[in-house]
Design a protein around this motif. Structure first.
Motif, PDB file in Angstrom:
ATOM      1  N   VAL A  18       0.843  -1.196   0.000  1.00  0.00           N
ATOM      2  CA  VAL A  18       0.000   0.000   0.000  1.00  0.00           C
ATOM      3  C   VAL A  18       0.878   1.245   0.000  1.00  0.00           C
ATOM      4  O   VAL A  18       1.843   1.322   0.771  1.00  0.00           O
ATOM      5  N   VAL A  19       0.558   2.195  -0.861  1.00  0.00           N
ATOM      6  CA  VAL A  19       1.208   3.510  -0.873  1.00  0.00           C
ATOM      7  C   VAL A  19       0.117   4.550  -0.632  1.00  0.00           C
ATOM      8  O   VAL A  19      -0.854   4.624  -1.398  1.00  0.00           O
ATOM      9  N   ILE A  20       0.271   5.336   0.431  1.00  0.00           N
ATOM     10  CA  ILE A  20      -0.732   6.343   0.781  1.00  0.00           C
ATOM     11  C   ILE A  20      -0.138   7.730   0.592  1.00  0.00           C
ATOM     12  O   ILE A  20       0.747   8.154   1.344  1.00  0.00           O
ATOM     13  N   ALA A  21      -0.619   8.438  -0.415  1.00  0.00           N
ATOM     14  CA  ALA A  21      -0.196   9.818  -0.669  1.00  0.00           C
ATOM     15  C   ALA A  21      -1.087  10.730   0.166  1.00  0.00           C
ATOM     16  O   ALA A  21      -2.146  11.180  -0.273  1.00  0.00           O
ATOM     17  N   ASN A  22      -0.635  10.967   1.380  1.00  0.00           N
ATOM     18  CA  ASN A  22      -1.436  11.706   2.361  1.00  0.00           C
ATOM     19  C   ASN A  22      -0.975  13.148   2.542  1.00  0.00           C
ATOM     20  O   ASN A  22      -1.777  14.010   2.899  1.00  0.00           O
ATOM     21  N   ALA A  23       0.298  13.428   2.306  1.00  0.00           N
ATOM     22  CA  ALA A  23       0.829  14.765   2.585  1.00  0.00           C
ATOM     23  C   ALA A  23       0.029  15.825   1.840  1.00  0.00           C
ATOM     24  O   ALA A  23      -0.265  15.686   0.653  1.00  0.00           O
ATOM     25  N   GLY A  24      -0.326  16.875   2.544  1.00  0.00           N
ATOM     26  CA  GLY A  24      -1.078  17.954   1.917  1.00  0.00           C
ATOM     27  C   GLY A  24      -1.059  19.194   2.769  1.00  0.00           C
ATOM     28  O   GLY A  24      -0.743  19.153   3.961  1.00  0.00           O
ATOM     29  N   ILE A  25      -1.388  20.317   2.152  1.00  0.00           N
ATOM     30  CA  ILE A  25      -1.504  21.567   2.878  1.00  0.00           C
ATOM     31  C   ILE A  25      -2.860  22.189   2.588  1.00  0.00           C
ATOM     32  O   ILE A  25      -3.465  21.954   1.543  1.00  0.00           O
ATOM     33  N   SER A  26      -3.331  22.972   3.542  1.00  0.00           N
ATOM     34  CA  SER A  26      -4.630  23.628   3.438  1.00  0.00           C
ATOM     35  C   SER A  26      -4.503  25.037   3.990  1.00  0.00           C
ATOM     36  O   SER A  26      -4.452  25.231   5.198  1.00  0.00           O
ATOM     37  N   VAL A  27      -4.415  25.999   3.094  1.00  0.00           N
ATOM     38  CA  VAL A  27      -4.260  27.403   3.472  1.00  0.00           C
ATOM     39  C   VAL A  27      -5.243  28.227   2.657  1.00  0.00           C
ATOM     40  O   VAL A  27      -5.410  27.989   1.456  1.00  0.00           O
ATOM     41  N   GLY A  28      -5.904  29.182   3.310  1.00  0.00           N
ATOM     42  CA  GLY A  28      -6.828  30.038   2.586  1.00  0.00           C
ATOM     43  C   GLY A  28      -6.097  30.968   1.633  1.00  0.00           C
ATOM     44  O   GLY A  28      -4.908  31.230   1.776  1.00  0.00           O
ATOM     45  N   MET A  29      -6.842  31.466   0.643  1.00  0.00           N
ATOM     46  CA  MET A  29      -6.243  32.393  -0.313  1.00  0.00           C
ATOM     47  C   MET A  29      -7.282  33.398  -0.778  1.00  0.00           C
ATOM     48  O   MET A  29      -8.487  33.168  -0.679  1.00  0.00           O
ATOM     49  N   ARG A  78      -1.906  -1.305  -3.806  1.00  0.00           N
ATOM     50  CA  ARG A  78      -2.907  -0.259  -3.618  1.00  0.00           C
ATOM     51  C   ARG A  78      -2.198   1.094  -3.649  1.00  0.00           C
ATOM     52  O   ARG A  78      -1.245   1.331  -2.898  1.00  0.00           O
ATOM     53  N   LEU A  79      -2.667   1.985  -4.498  1.00  0.00           N
ATOM     54  CA  LEU A  79      -2.223   3.370  -4.508  1.00  0.00           C
ATOM     55  C   LEU A  79      -3.377   4.205  -3.975  1.00  0.00           C
ATOM     56  O   LEU A  79      -4.466   4.214  -4.559  1.00  0.00           O
ATOM     57  N   VAL A  80      -3.145   4.888  -2.867  1.00  0.00           N
ATOM     58  CA  VAL A  80      -4.226   5.569  -2.149  1.00  0.00           C
ATOM     59  C   VAL A  80      -4.003   7.071  -2.181  1.00  0.00           C
ATOM     60  O   VAL A  80      -2.984   7.574  -1.683  1.00  0.00           O
ATOM     61  N   GLY A  81      -4.947   7.797  -2.758  1.00  0.00           N
ATOM     62  CA  GLY A  81      -4.893   9.257  -2.784  1.00  0.00           C
ATOM     63  C   GLY A  81      -5.854   9.840  -1.765  1.00  0.00           C
ATOM     64  O   GLY A  81      -7.045   9.495  -1.752  1.00  0.00           O
ATOM     65  N   ILE A  82      -5.352  10.698  -0.890  1.00  0.00           N
ATOM     66  CA  ILE A  82      -6.208  11.350   0.103  1.00  0.00           C
ATOM     67  C   ILE A  82      -6.706  12.667  -0.481  1.00  0.00           C
ATOM     68  O   ILE A  82      -5.938  13.620  -0.673  1.00  0.00           O
ATOM     69  N   ALA A  83      -7.986  12.712  -0.772  1.00  0.00           N
ATOM     70  CA  ALA A  83      -8.621  13.923  -1.284  1.00  0.00           C
ATOM     71  C   ALA A  83      -9.330  14.619  -0.123  1.00  0.00           C
ATOM     72  O   ALA A  83      -8.780  14.716   0.973  1.00  0.00           O
ATOM     73  N   SER A  84     -10.549  15.074  -0.314  1.00  0.00           N
ATOM     74  CA  SER A  84     -11.315  15.756   0.732  1.00  0.00           C
ATOM     75  C   SER A  84     -12.722  15.991   0.205  1.00  0.00           C
ATOM     76  O   SER A  84     -12.927  16.111  -1.010  1.00  0.00           O
ATOM     77  N   VAL A  85     -13.685  16.103   1.117  1.00  0.00           N
ATOM     78  CA  VAL A  85     -15.024  16.496   0.678  1.00  0.00           C
ATOM     79  C   VAL A  85     -15.013  17.912   0.106  1.00  0.00           C
ATOM     80  O   VAL A  85     -15.945  18.309  -0.592  1.00  0.00           O
ATOM     81  N   ALA A  86     -13.950  18.660   0.388  1.00  0.00           N
ATOM     82  CA  ALA A  86     -13.808  19.995  -0.219  1.00  0.00           C
ATOM     83  C   ALA A  86     -13.641  19.908  -1.734  1.00  0.00           C
ATOM     84  O   ALA A  86     -13.701  20.925  -2.424  1.00  0.00           O
ATOM     85  N   ALA A  87     -13.448  18.703  -2.246  1.00  0.00           N
ATOM     86  CA  ALA A  87     -13.367  18.517  -3.695  1.00  0.00           C
ATOM     87  C   ALA A  87     -14.730  18.645  -4.368  1.00  0.00           C
ATOM     88  O   ALA A  87     -14.809  18.852  -5.582  1.00  0.00           O
ATOM     89  N   ILE A  88     -15.805  18.508  -3.593  1.00  0.00           N
ATOM     90  CA  ILE A  88     -17.145  18.405  -4.172  1.00  0.00           C
ATOM     91  C   ILE A  88     -17.638  19.738  -4.721  1.00  0.00           C
ATOM     92  O   ILE A  88     -18.173  19.813  -5.828  1.00  0.00           O
ATOM     93  N   ARG A  89     -17.447  20.819  -3.942  1.00  0.00           N
ATOM     94  CA  ARG A  89     -17.866  22.151  -4.399  1.00  0.00           C
ATOM     95  C   ARG A  89     -16.859  23.179  -3.903  1.00  0.00           C
ATOM     96  O   ARG A  89     -16.265  23.027  -2.845  1.00  0.00           O
ATOM     97  N   GLY A  90     -16.706  24.242  -4.681  1.00  0.00           N
ATOM     98  CA  GLY A  90     -15.781  25.296  -4.295  1.00  0.00           C
ATOM     99  C   GLY A  90     -16.325  26.141  -3.159  1.00  0.00           C
ATOM    100  O   GLY A  90     -17.481  26.550  -3.175  1.00  0.00           O
ATOM    101  N   LEU A  91     -15.471  26.386  -2.156  1.00  0.00           N
ATOM    102  CA  LEU A  91     -15.864  27.159  -0.984  1.00  0.00           C
ATOM    103  C   LEU A  91     -15.119  28.491  -0.972  1.00  0.00           C
ATOM    104  O   LEU A  91     -13.915  28.531  -1.243  1.00  0.00           O
ATOM    105  N   PRO A  92     -15.794  29.592  -0.648  1.00  0.00           N
ATOM    106  CA  PRO A  92     -15.136  30.903  -0.644  1.00  0.00           C
ATOM    107  C   PRO A  92     -13.913  30.919   0.263  1.00  0.00           C
ATOM    108  O   PRO A  92     -13.964  30.438   1.399  1.00  0.00           O
ATOM    109  N   GLY A  93     -12.800  31.445  -0.254  1.00  0.00           N
ATOM    110  CA  GLY A  93     -11.568  31.509   0.507  1.00  0.00           C
ATOM    111  C   GLY A  93     -10.752  30.230   0.467  1.00  0.00           C
ATOM    112  O   GLY A  93      -9.633  30.186   0.972  1.00  0.00           O
ATOM    113  N   HIS A  94     -11.306  29.187  -0.139  1.00  0.00           N
ATOM    114  CA  HIS A  94     -10.647  27.879  -0.204  1.00  0.00           C
ATOM    115  C   HIS A  94     -10.238  27.525  -1.635  1.00  0.00           C
ATOM    116  O   HIS A  94     -10.090  26.352  -1.973  1.00  0.00           O
ATOM    117  N   GLY A  95     -10.094  28.526  -2.489  1.00  0.00           N
ATOM    118  CA  GLY A  95      -9.899  28.254  -3.903  1.00  0.00           C
ATOM    119  C   GLY A  95      -8.772  27.291  -4.204  1.00  0.00           C
ATOM    120  O   GLY A  95      -8.928  26.351  -4.988  1.00  0.00           O
TER     121      GLY A  95
END
Length: 272
Positions: free
Chosen positions: A92-103, A143-160
């Protein structure tokens, strides 16, 4: 693939996890360690990661730490190749590293925020998978595992930047899944809802169905073992996401009117 261990004469399976020094990544590492797996852990803060492994009682036969910055393609590819050389091909390879900063697109310096977000969350994921695709395909499983987010579903203000990057994770993993169909290598896309981590604790808005990182890791491991192509965790957020996706734009926009935006860089949110 089962999450249980092989027979007594077989070597324990190996999981490769990026962003393992905190939050979801560390919870996943702990969960796999409890199941008896060998660990290949990637983090910028390698000393902290090594200290964590020592506290868990994981010696060099069970765990190796690879220092790398996922935003640096050469760095993360080198970490993957080092894993192959020292520990072999992971299950299993889990690509989990990510950042979340407003813009804010109106602010020039925030363009650099978007650039780094895409570099870590998207290019970094592809670079994480790259060293393992050919060996897994040759072996006929993985298994190649990509960690996404429910934030992928719709664009949220400040989260572009974040929403765009996570939507891209979903599309990228879907593309990769098609490329690897029939090879025995599965691509698993996980979409966490709100998880209690350093990335979320300073959010200025409600976080429904907030779950602990350990609870997420438990459900994620089950989904990975099952080879789920797409899974929202917890399932309640999956229902919410489907409802939001179906809303007309005018209704969605009114619903989010006045919602506090995510912290911009330097305003209290710490990248992971």
């Amino acid at each position: 693939m089962s999450s249980s261990l092989p027979g007594p004469d077989a070597q324990p399976p190996l999981v490769f996890i990026t962003g393992a020094s905190s939050g979801i990544g560390q919870a996943l590492a702990a969960r796999y360690a409890r199941a008896g797996w060998r660990l290949a852990l990637v983090a910028r803060r390698a000393d902290d990661m090594a200290a964590w492994a020592a506290r868990q009682g994981l010696d060099a036969t069970r765990c190796r730490v690879y220092p790398a910055d996922v935003a640096d393609t050469a760095s993360i590819v080198a970490a993957g190749r080092a894993c192959l050389a020292h520990q072999g091909v992971p299950e299993v390879v889990i690509a989990n590293a990510g950042i979340s900063v407003g813009m804010d697109t109106a602010i020039a310096e925030d363009l650099a925020v978007m650039e780094r977000t895409l570099a870590v969350n998207n290019l970094g994921m592809a670079a994480t998978f790259h060293p393992f695709v050919a060996p897994m395909r040759e072996r006929g499983r993985g298994r190649l595992v990509g960690i996404a987010s429910v934030a992928a579903i719709r664009g949220l203000p400040g989260h572009g930047a974040y929403c765009a990057s996570k939507a891209a994770v979903v599309a990228y993993c879907e593309s990769l899944r098609g490329e690897l169909r029939g090879t025995g290598v599965a691509v698993v896309t996980l979409l966490p809802g709100y998880v209690d981590t350093p990335l979320t604790r300073e959010n200025r808005y409600p976080m429904p169905f907030l779950m602990t990182a350990d609870a997420f890791a438990e459900r994620a491991m089950t989904a990975i073992a099952a080879g789920a192509s797409y899974r929202v965790i917890p399932w309640q957020m999956g229902v919410v996401a489907k409802l939001l996706r179906g809303l007309p734009n005018a209704v969605f926009d009114r619903l989010l009117a006045g919602r506090p935006r995510k912290h911009r860089a330097g305003q209290g949110q710490t990248p992971g």
